[in-house]
Design a protein around this motif. Structure first.
Motif, PDB file in Angstrom:
ATOM      1  N   LEU A  81       0.805  -1.224   0.000  1.00 27.58           N
ATOM      2  CA  LEU A  81       0.000   0.000   0.000  1.00 27.58           C
ATOM      3  C   LEU A  81       0.839   1.276   0.000  1.00 27.58           C
ATOM      4  O   LEU A  81       0.443   2.268  -0.602  1.00 27.58           O
ATOM      5  N   VAL A  82       1.959   1.264   0.678  1.00 26.05           N
ATOM      6  CA  VAL A  82       2.759   2.491   0.809  1.00 26.05           C
ATOM      7  C   VAL A  82       3.095   3.111  -0.554  1.00 26.05           C
ATOM      8  O   VAL A  82       2.767   4.277  -0.793  1.00 26.05           O
ATOM      9  N   ILE A  92      -6.465   1.437  -6.316  1.00 31.08           N
ATOM     10  CA  ILE A  92      -5.617   0.766  -5.321  1.00 31.08           C
ATOM     11  C   ILE A  92      -6.250  -0.524  -4.799  1.00 31.08           C
ATOM     12  O   ILE A  92      -5.571  -1.556  -4.696  1.00 31.08           O
ATOM     13  N   VAL A  93      -7.531  -0.499  -4.471  1.00 29.78           N
ATOM     14  CA  VAL A  93      -8.183  -1.680  -3.879  1.00 29.78           C
ATOM     15  C   VAL A  93      -8.129  -2.896  -4.806  1.00 29.78           C
ATOM     16  O   VAL A  93      -7.762  -3.987  -4.353  1.00 29.78           O
ATOM     17  N   PRO A  94      -8.456  -2.769  -6.091  1.00 26.25           N
ATOM     18  CA  PRO A  94      -8.332  -3.951  -6.957  1.00 26.25           C
ATOM     19  C   PRO A  94      -6.887  -4.449  -7.107  1.00 26.25           C
ATOM     20  O   PRO A  94      -6.662  -5.659  -7.199  1.00 26.25           O
ATOM     21  N   ILE A  95      -5.923  -3.544  -7.120  1.00 29.38           N
ATOM     22  CA  ILE A  95      -4.523  -3.970  -7.204  1.00 29.38           C
ATOM     23  C   ILE A  95      -4.173  -4.833  -5.993  1.00 29.38           C
ATOM     24  O   ILE A  95      -3.559  -5.899  -6.132  1.00 29.38           O
ATOM     25  N   VAL A 133      -1.898  -8.331  -5.484  1.00 29.48           N
ATOM     26  CA  VAL A 133      -0.937  -8.464  -4.385  1.00 29.48           C
ATOM     27  C   VAL A 133      -1.268  -9.645  -3.477  1.00 29.48           C
ATOM     28  O   VAL A 133      -0.406 -10.496  -3.214  1.00 29.48           O
ATOM     29  N   ILE A 134      -2.496  -9.721  -2.999  1.00 29.39           N
ATOM     30  CA  ILE A 134      -2.867 -10.791  -2.063  1.00 29.39           C
ATOM     31  C   ILE A 134      -2.774 -12.174  -2.719  1.00 29.39           C
ATOM     32  O   ILE A 134      -2.131 -13.067  -2.162  1.00 29.39           O
TER      33      ILE A 134
END
Length: 72
Positions: A20-21, A50-53, A58-59
């Motif tokens: 996130l940073v 950001i949320v979809p990324i 990422v997850i």
């Protein structure tokens, strides 16, 4: 996934934080170049990127890598 395959919440929190940073640092400024001067619109679009990324890239990638490293 079995419970023994689920990574620690602390590990996932650290991965999420580290991902996130840079996203929170760079994306709002990048988005602001293409939007009118509306802070609310900038936040909505930035969070929408950001949320979809985090959720879809990422997850899942982190979970695959962590499960792969645990098998070895």
């Amino acid at each position: 996934m079995n419970n023994d395959q689920i990574p620690s919440q602390h590990i996932m929190a650290m991965i999420t934080f580290l991902a996130l940073v840079p996203l929170v640092y760079f994306i709002p400024d990048l988005v602001a170049k293409y939007l009118p001067a509306s802070k609310l619109l900038n936040v909505i679009v930035s969070v929408g990127i950001i949320v979809p990324i985090i959720s879809y890239l990422v997850i899942p990638i982190s979970l695959k890598l962590l499960s792969k490293s645990r098998r070895e």
